[in-house]
Write a protein that holds these residues in place. Structure first.
Motif, PDB file in Angstrom:
ATOM      1  N   LEU A 100       0.816  -1.216   0.000  1.00  0.00           N
ATOM      2  CA  LEU A 100       0.000   0.000   0.000  1.00  0.00           C
ATOM      3  C   LEU A 100       0.851   1.269   0.000  1.00  0.00           C
ATOM      4  O   LEU A 100       0.626   2.168  -0.805  1.00  0.00           O
ATOM      5  CB  LEU A 100      -0.937  -0.017   1.218  1.00  0.00           C
ATOM      6  N   SER A 101       1.813   1.347   0.877  1.00  0.00           N
ATOM      7  CA  SER A 101       2.631   2.557   0.975  1.00  0.00           C
ATOM      8  C   SER A 101       3.409   2.818  -0.310  1.00  0.00           C
ATOM      9  O   SER A 101       3.494   3.958  -0.763  1.00  0.00           O
ATOM     10  CB  SER A 101       3.578   2.470   2.172  1.00  0.00           C
ATOM     11  N   ARG A 102       3.966   1.775  -0.886  1.00  0.00           N
ATOM     12  CA  ARG A 102       4.706   1.953  -2.149  1.00  0.00           C
ATOM     13  C   ARG A 102       3.774   2.478  -3.231  1.00  0.00           C
ATOM     14  O   ARG A 102       4.132   3.387  -3.984  1.00  0.00           O
ATOM     15  CB  ARG A 102       5.351   0.643  -2.591  1.00  0.00           C
ATOM     16  N   ARG A 103       2.580   1.930  -3.299  1.00  0.00           N
ATOM     17  CA  ARG A 103       1.618   2.372  -4.313  1.00  0.00           C
ATOM     18  C   ARG A 103       1.228   3.831  -4.099  1.00  0.00           C
ATOM     19  O   ARG A 103       1.113   4.597  -5.058  1.00  0.00           O
ATOM     20  CB  ARG A 103       0.369   1.493  -4.278  1.00  0.00           C
ATOM     21  N   ILE A 104       1.014   4.223  -2.851  1.00  0.00           N
ATOM     22  CA  ILE A 104       0.670   5.622  -2.583  1.00  0.00           C
ATOM     23  C   ILE A 104       1.843   6.527  -2.924  1.00  0.00           C
ATOM     24  O   ILE A 104       1.664   7.584  -3.536  1.00  0.00           O
ATOM     25  CB  ILE A 104       0.204   5.790  -1.122  1.00  0.00           C
ATOM     26  N   GLU A 105       3.045   6.128  -2.566  1.00  0.00           N
ATOM     27  CA  GLU A 105       4.235   6.918  -2.910  1.00  0.00           C
ATOM     28  C   GLU A 105       4.378   7.087  -4.421  1.00  0.00           C
ATOM     29  O   GLU A 105       4.859   8.110  -4.899  1.00  0.00           O
ATOM     30  CB  GLU A 105       5.487   6.256  -2.342  1.00  0.00           C
ATOM     31  N   GLU A 106       3.954   6.068  -5.175  1.00  0.00           N
ATOM     32  CA  GLU A 106       4.017   6.118  -6.647  1.00  0.00           C
ATOM     33  C   GLU A 106       2.801   6.820  -7.246  1.00  0.00           C
ATOM     34  O   GLU A 106       2.639   6.840  -8.462  1.00  0.00           O
ATOM     35  CB  GLU A 106       4.125   4.697  -7.203  1.00  0.00           C
TER      36      GLU A 106
END
Length: 132
Positions: A100-106
């Motif tokens: 989730l965090s990686r996707r939000i950062e992207e």
């Protein structure tokens, strides 16, 4: 003047709610694996949607707590319960979307929309449960 007779109590509850909201933002941003504020400053829309949904999901039951509280202490207790519920919603979404965090950062919107919607749903159910 009776029109402002309730001003001290209003200020007390408003201050309590504002303090709880500030506490929520601190706890939430520490609980997430990404830095929402830094991402929002970089114009990452996904972070704004996820944090915004979470904030509204928290303030809905907080508003119910203020409305139904018999005292400021009552409001504080139910506000803290709302905080715990919202943090739990975040962790539940992370179980479903482990990155989730990686996707939000992207700036990937699907993950942010899911988190925002889950946060709102959690807040609505939490608020409704407080009125029973």
């Amino acid at each position: 003047m009776t029109s402002i007779a309730g001003l001290p109590e209003f200020l007390l509850y408003l201050g309590t709610a504002a303090g709880l909201t500030g506490l929520y933002l601190v706890v939430y941003t520490l609980a997430t694996a990404h830095n929402e504020l830094a991402l929002i400053r970089r114009d990452v829309t996904a972070a704004a949607i996820a944090l915004g949904g979470s904030l509204v999901g928290f303030t809905l039951p907080l508003a119910v707590a203020v409305t139904n509280a018999g005292s400021v202490l009552d409001c504080l207790v139910w506000g803290l319960i709302a905080l715990v519920v919202q943090i739990a919603v975040y962790w539940l979404v992370r179980l479903v979307v482990p990155d989730l965090s990686r996707r939000i950062e992207e700036d990937r919107m699907a993950a942010a929309c899911l988190l925002g919607a889950a946060s709102l749903a959690g807040g609505i159910l939490n608020a409704a449960s407080m009125t029973s």
